[in-house]
Enzyme design. Structure first.
Site, PDB file in Angstrom:
ATOM      1  N   ALA A 276       0.853  -1.196   0.000  1.00 17.30           N
ATOM      2  CA  ALA A 276       0.000   0.000   0.000  1.00 17.30           C
ATOM      3  C   ALA A 276       0.882   1.237   0.000  1.00 17.30           C
ATOM      4  O   ALA A 276       2.074   1.177   0.332  1.00 17.30           O
ATOM      5  CB  ALA A 276      -0.885   0.016   1.252  1.00 17.30           C
TER       6      ALA A 276
ATOM      7  N   THR B  98      -6.693  -0.847   8.317  1.00 17.88           N
ATOM      8  CA  THR B  98      -6.359   0.126   9.351  1.00 17.88           C
ATOM      9  C   THR B  98      -7.587   0.588  10.123  1.00 17.88           C
ATOM     10  O   THR B  98      -8.706   0.568   9.588  1.00 17.88           O
ATOM     11  CB  THR B  98      -5.676   1.344   8.683  1.00 17.88           C
ATOM     12  OG1 THR B  98      -5.543   2.391   9.633  1.00 17.88           O
ATOM     13  CG2 THR B  98      -6.492   1.876   7.501  1.00 17.88           C
ATOM     14  N   ASP B  99      -7.346   1.066  11.351  1.00 17.12           N
ATOM     15  CA  ASP B  99      -8.449   1.666  12.129  1.00 17.12           C
ATOM     16  C   ASP B  99      -8.894   3.004  11.532  1.00 17.12           C
ATOM     17  O   ASP B  99      -9.965   3.515  11.872  1.00 17.12           O
ATOM     18  CB  ASP B  99      -8.043   1.834  13.602  1.00 17.12           C
ATOM     19  CG  ASP B  99      -6.818   2.703  13.829  1.00 17.12           C
ATOM     20  OD1 ASP B  99      -6.218   3.188  12.848  1.00 17.12           O
ATOM     21  OD2 ASP B  99      -6.432   2.903  15.003  1.00 17.12           O
ATOM     22  N   GLU B 100      -8.061   3.598  10.662  1.00 11.44           N
ATOM     23  CA  GLU B 100      -8.392   4.935  10.133  1.00 11.44           C
ATOM     24  C   GLU B 100      -9.645   4.933   9.267  1.00 11.44           C
ATOM     25  O   GLU B 100     -10.222   5.991   9.020  1.00 11.44           O
ATOM     26  CB  GLU B 100      -7.207   5.498   9.331  1.00 11.44           C
ATOM     27  CG  GLU B 100      -5.969   5.644  10.179  1.00 11.44           C
ATOM     28  CD  GLU B 100      -4.976   6.670   9.660  1.00 11.44           C
ATOM     29  OE1 GLU B 100      -5.310   7.429   8.730  1.00 11.44           O
ATOM     30  OE2 GLU B 100      -3.857   6.710  10.200  1.00 11.44           O
TER      31      GLU B 100
ATOM     32  N   TYR C  39      -5.760   8.757   2.127  1.00 10.39           N
ATOM     33  CA  TYR C  39      -5.217   7.444   2.507  1.00 10.39           C
ATOM     34  C   TYR C  39      -6.324   6.551   3.071  1.00 10.39           C
ATOM     35  O   TYR C  39      -6.543   5.431   2.601  1.00 10.39           O
ATOM     36  CB  TYR C  39      -4.086   7.604   3.536  1.00 10.39           C
ATOM     37  CG  TYR C  39      -3.781   6.309   4.275  1.00 10.39           C
ATOM     38  CD1 TYR C  39      -3.162   5.246   3.623  1.00 10.39           C
ATOM     39  CD2 TYR C  39      -4.164   6.134   5.613  1.00 10.39           C
ATOM     40  CE1 TYR C  39      -2.925   4.041   4.288  1.00 10.39           C
ATOM     41  CE2 TYR C  39      -3.919   4.948   6.283  1.00 10.39           C
ATOM     42  CZ  TYR C  39      -3.299   3.897   5.615  1.00 10.39           C
ATOM     43  OH  TYR C  39      -3.063   2.711   6.265  1.00 10.39           O
TER      44      TYR C  39
ATOM     45  N   LYS D  74      -8.038   3.045   1.666  1.00 11.46           N
ATOM     46  CA  LYS D  74      -8.046   1.774   2.404  1.00 11.46           C
ATOM     47  C   LYS D  74      -9.488   1.292   2.604  1.00 11.46           C
ATOM     48  O   LYS D  74      -9.772   0.101   2.496  1.00 11.46           O
ATOM     49  CB  LYS D  74      -7.353   1.931   3.770  1.00 11.46           C
ATOM     50  CG  LYS D  74      -5.865   2.155   3.711  1.00 11.46           C
ATOM     51  CD  LYS D  74      -5.082   0.994   3.118  1.00 11.46           C
ATOM     52  CE  LYS D  74      -5.037  -0.217   4.014  1.00 11.46           C
ATOM     53  NZ  LYS D  74      -4.135  -1.272   3.440  1.00 11.46           N
TER      54      LYS D  74
ATOM     55  N   LYS E 226       7.363   8.380   9.733  1.00 11.80           N
ATOM     56  CA  LYS E 226       6.293   8.177  10.701  1.00 11.80           C
ATOM     57  C   LYS E 226       6.721   8.736  12.068  1.00 11.80           C
ATOM     58  O   LYS E 226       7.906   8.835  12.372  1.00 11.80           O
ATOM     59  CB  LYS E 226       5.947   6.688  10.802  1.00 11.80           C
ATOM     60  CG  LYS E 226       5.591   6.023   9.457  1.00 11.80           C
ATOM     61  CD  LYS E 226       4.250   6.429   8.956  1.00 11.80           C
ATOM     62  CE  LYS E 226       3.694   5.786   7.716  1.00 11.80           C
ATOM     63  NZ  LYS E 226       4.411   5.013   6.801  1.00 11.80           N
TER      64      LYS E 226
ATOM     65  N   TYR F 134       2.198  18.236  15.264  1.00 12.05           N
ATOM     66  CA  TYR F 134       1.132  18.878  14.499  1.00 12.05           C
ATOM     67  C   TYR F 134       0.082  19.470  15.449  1.00 12.05           C
ATOM     68  O   TYR F 134      -0.459  18.747  16.296  1.00 12.05           O
ATOM     69  CB  TYR F 134       0.440  17.883  13.563  1.00 12.05           C
ATOM     70  CG  TYR F 134       1.331  17.257  12.510  1.00 12.05           C
ATOM     71  CD1 TYR F 134       2.619  17.725  12.257  1.00 12.05           C
ATOM     72  CD2 TYR F 134       0.873  16.181  11.744  1.00 12.05           C
ATOM     73  CE1 TYR F 134       3.425  17.144  11.294  1.00 12.05           C
ATOM     74  CE2 TYR F 134       1.674  15.591  10.767  1.00 12.05           C
ATOM     75  CZ  TYR F 134       2.958  16.077  10.554  1.00 12.05           C
ATOM     76  OH  TYR F 134       3.744  15.493   9.594  1.00 12.05           O
TER      77      TYR F 134
ATOM     78  N   ASP G 199      -1.186  22.271  11.685  1.00  5.95           N
ATOM     79  CA  ASP G 199      -1.809  20.955  11.818  1.00  5.95           C
ATOM     80  C   ASP G 199      -1.995  20.298  10.449  1.00  5.95           C
ATOM     81  O   ASP G 199      -2.093  20.977   9.429  1.00  5.95           O
ATOM     82  CB  ASP G 199      -3.176  21.101  12.515  1.00  5.95           C
ATOM     83  CG  ASP G 199      -3.564  19.838  13.280  1.00  5.95           C
ATOM     84  OD1 ASP G 199      -2.874  18.818  13.136  1.00  5.95           O
ATOM     85  OD2 ASP G 199      -4.561  19.883  14.005  1.00  5.95           O
TER      86      ASP G 199
END
Ligand code: NAD
Ligand code: DAU
Length: 375
Positions: free
Chosen positions: A88, A137-139, A163, A167, A202, A220, A307
């Site tokens: 990915a 992912t949890d996102e 992103y 996903k 990251k 951020y 941010d």
């Protein structure tokens, strides 16, 4: 799952979690082969797999998951019965600057893999049983308020970044191939990973390396966003359990029981590095710009910067289904895991030095100005 995986294709196996999983799987199993299929983008690195070339069960193939014919011939050539799909584009900041690659790899690429799997496994019946495991992912669930209950498997999808939207799209395609064609699938939706081989864009590796090099630590906004951190080894174990015990067509949330604000993570890493280097003349000599070597405090390097647009405020994971049905439980305490990760980055300086000197530095230069968050 009603069969034991034999020949396992690991897409994205040269990336952070994929490479950890390749090592985990080879150490855990005795039979069959591991075929890594990876395009080696900026995030893929053959050094993450160094040493495995001596293992006769390991095969590396460079290729793009969007190339359906190549995937199909790989599945058939190696009699692959299991795909564990990590490949990915994985970095949210990059998806904000340039979403196209995310749609191509995460949506079109996942669909190309599913088509190849369907043709080989269902139409041509190349193997007696199969499993397509999708790493997500949890996102995909979006953002939580401070008092909201953690995400569970029935939480509605509400992705906020290109992103996470890509996903979410790939998760839906996996579901559709199970429901429509009967492909044997499983999905894990995991929280933030950290540990060895994580690319230094990251938060955790970026912060560790910047502390060692005496560079600013970008936080951020107010830094009060919350993530649930999980050591990558626990994630690898969760995927193994999903392969062994996960029901076809099902999805499982995987979390770390370690909800923490970003600013707390950064401050913890500052204190950890200062303390670790304090009594170590050798490390202070190796990192002369570090706060420990200069007699200052790493926390002085923290800079609150603009941010991230659309920044999710909080993720939290309810993993009771994985505990109940898979026997999953995270085993690594966050403080101990961060310390072990610092030790790994200290012992593997050549690994990250090579990355900082490579196209990553050029990419940062090209895509970010000083008014923007990444350094
Ligand atoms: P990574 O960016 O470190 O690695 C991605 C790998 O995929 C690289 O080796 C890259 O070369 C390869 N790749 C990219 N495009 C490809 C293509 N078109 N064809 C073949 N290979 C390609 O990613 P990661 O952090 O290891 O994440 C792996 C997976 O886990 C991703 O699917 C990600 O969405 C998911 N995930 C990550 C986290 C996390 O905290 N990092 C948490 C939950 C889920
Ligand atoms: O939740 C799982 C996801 O975790 C994965 O699906 C993604 O692939 C993975 O990249 C990760 O996404 P995040 O955006 O949460 O990870 P990142 O390390 O980029 O950022 C973690 C938090 O720290 C996030 O709230 C943004 C913040 N941050 C990040 C960086 C790089 C900073 O404050 N400063 C930084 O320099």
């Amino acid at each position: 799952m009603n069969f034991k995986p034999l020949n396992v294709c690991i897409t994205g196996g040269a990336g952070f979690i994929g490479a950890n999983f390749v090592r985990h799987w080879l150490a855990k199993t005795r039979e069959g082969r591991v075929i890594v299929f990876d395009a080696l983008t900026y995030a893929g690195n053959v050094q993450n797999l160094a040493g495995l070339e001596r293992d006769p069960r390991y095969v590396f193939v460079r290729g793009d998951i969007c190339d359906e014919a190549a995937v199909r011939s790989l599945l058939e050539q190696h009699q692959i019965d299991t795909v564990v799909h990590f490949a990915a584009e994985s970095h949210v900041d990059r998806s904000i600057l340039g979403p196209d690659d995310f749609i191509r790899t995460n949506v079109v690429g996942t669909h190309s893999l599913l088509k190849a799997a369907k043709t080989s496994w269902l139409d041509r019946k190349t193997v007696p049983a199969h499993r397509f495991h999708h790493v997500s992912t949890d996102e995909v669930y979006g953002s939580l308020g401070p008092d909201d209950a953690p995400f569970h498997e029935a939480s509605p999808y509400a992705p906020n970044s290109p992103y996470s939207a890509s996903k979410a799209g790939s998760d839906h395609l996996v579901r559709a191939y199970h429901e429509t064609y009967g492909l044997d699938t499983s999905v894990t939706n995991c929280s933030n990973n950290y540990g060895p081989y994580q690319f230094p864009e990251k938060l955790i590796p970026l912060t560790l390396i910047n502390i060692l090099l005496g560079k600013p630590l970008p936080v951020y906004g107010d830094g009060l966003q919350v993530r649930d951190w999980l050591h990558v080894a626990d994630h690898c174990e969760a995927i193994s359990l999903a392969l062994a015990r996960g029901k076809s067509g099902d999805l499982y949330n995987i979390g770390g029981n370690s909800e923490t604000t970003n600013i707390h993570i950064v401050r913890t890493l500052c204190a950890l590095v200062d303390e670790y280097l304090a009594g170590r003349a050798d490390l202070k000599a190796a990192f002369p710009a570090s706060s420990a070597a200069r007699g200052t405090h790493a926390a002085q390097l923290i800079e609150h910067v603009r941010d991230r647009p659309g920044h999710d405020r909080r993720y939290a994971i309810d993993y009771r289904k994985a505990r109940r049905e898979l026997g999953y439980e995270p085993t690594r305490d966050l403080a101990a895991g961060l310390r072990a990760t610092l030790e790994w980055y200290l012992s593997n300086r050549a690994w990250w030095d090579a990355l900082l000197g490579r196209d990553y530095a050029a990419w940062v230069e090209k895509n970010y100005t000083r008014s923007q968050p990444l350094r």
